[in-house]
Motif scaffolding. Sequence first.
Motif, mmCIF file in Angstrom:
data_model
loop_
_atom_site.group_PDB
_atom_site.id
_atom_site.type_symbol
_atom_site.label_atom_id
_atom_site.label_comp_id
_atom_site.label_asym_id
_atom_site.label_seq_id
_atom_site.Cartn_x
_atom_site.Cartn_y
_atom_site.Cartn_z
ATOM 1 N N TYR A 197 9.817 1.463 3.420
ATOM 2 C CA TYR A 197 8.687 0.600 3.758
ATOM 3 C C TYR A 197 8.797 -0.742 3.030
ATOM 4 O O TYR A 197 8.498 -1.800 3.594
ATOM 5 N N GLN A 198 9.249 -0.708 1.788
ATOM 6 C CA GLN A 198 9.458 -1.952 1.056
ATOM 7 C C GLN A 198 10.493 -2.832 1.750
ATOM 8 O O GLN A 198 10.312 -4.042 1.868
ATOM 9 N N ARG A 199 11.602 -2.226 2.192
ATOM 10 C CA ARG A 199 12.635 -3.018 2.847
ATOM 11 C C ARG A 199 12.134 -3.592 4.174
ATOM 12 O O ARG A 199 12.521 -4.696 4.575
ATOM 13 N N LYS A 200 11.278 -2.856 4.867
ATOM 14 C CA LYS A 200 10.713 -3.363 6.112
ATOM 15 C C LYS A 200 9.879 -4.606 5.864
ATOM 16 O O LYS A 200 9.990 -5.604 6.592
ATOM 17 N N LEU A 201 9.022 -4.561 4.840
ATOM 18 C CA LEU A 201 8.154 -5.705 4.534
ATOM 19 C C LEU A 201 8.911 -6.830 3.833
ATOM 20 O O LEU A 201 8.407 -7.951 3.742
ATOM 21 N N ALA A 202 10.097 -6.537 3.309
ATOM 22 C CA ALA A 202 10.884 -7.559 2.625
ATOM 23 C C ALA A 202 11.493 -8.561 3.590
ATOM 24 O O ALA A 202 11.924 -9.642 3.177
ATOM 25 N N GLN A 203 11.546 -8.216 4.883
ATOM 26 C CA GLN A 203 12.146 -9.097 5.871
ATOM 27 C C GLN A 203 11.061 -9.643 6.806
ATOM 28 O O GLN A 203 10.260 -8.871 7.338
ATOM 29 N N THR B 165 0.814 -1.215 0.000
ATOM 30 C CA THR B 165 0.000 0.000 0.000
ATOM 31 C C THR B 165 0.852 1.272 0.000
ATOM 32 O O THR B 165 0.323 2.372 -0.160
ATOM 33 N N MET B 166 2.157 1.133 0.208
ATOM 34 C CA MET B 166 3.080 2.262 0.119
ATOM 35 C C MET B 166 4.355 1.775 -0.558
ATOM 36 O O MET B 166 4.877 0.716 -0.206
ATOM 37 N N ASP B 167 4.857 2.525 -1.542
ATOM 38 C CA ASP B 167 5.978 2.041 -2.332
ATOM 39 C C ASP B 167 7.301 2.736 -2.020
ATOM 40 O O ASP B 167 8.242 2.666 -2.817
#
Length: 215
Positions: A55-61, A49-51
């Motif tokens: 934020y992407q790196r947070k959700l990548a782990q 929902t945010m690119d």
Amino acid sequence: MNQALIKTVLFFIVLAFHAPLFSQRNFERHEFSFHAGYGNMLNGTPTLTMDTHSYQRKLAQGVSWDGQYHFRPLKRFIFGVTYSGFSSKGSHPEGKDHLSIHFIGTQIGMCNANTKHWQIRAGIGPGGVFLRNNSQVFGKTRKVTAKSIGLLSNINATYKLTPQLGIGLGVQYLVSGLFRMKTHYHGETLSVRFGDGQDADLSRLNIVTGLSYYF
């Protein structure tokens, strides 16, 4: 020679023959294993929902886990099936995401010859990839689903604790990407197709540890 001495001699004879036979059967033909640990989507995380990069790196782990079954018909050759899962969560002022990715596929590979305590196993195989993102944007539910194909490479080192039980460390790398996805948001369903150069990479590195059962 008394009876006690005869029994003692027979015991050591049986033990002498049993020890090499046991060492030759350290790892049986069938193996079930379960692992859990750390997963990292090295090239980012699509469908969020945010690119922003942070934020992407947070959700990548996130958390990774797997279940595996392998059969060894020959001394060094193995084949089997593998399930691998991944989950991560994150939030921001406008919404939140709960990303989960599942892989189910086959494996074919090699392992070292029987040793007293160690087994090194390496395999690779194709399978299906299933993505789901249960998210929320501005207080409204948003759900993203997608299916794809992937290739999982898998290396495990297992130390044998008992004849049937081992503890091990595994490293896996899943190569996959999205072709299209479906977004369900605010009563509407949209199908989005990814083109060249778009951020749709699902590749993931897993570092896991767990138990194996041999029979």
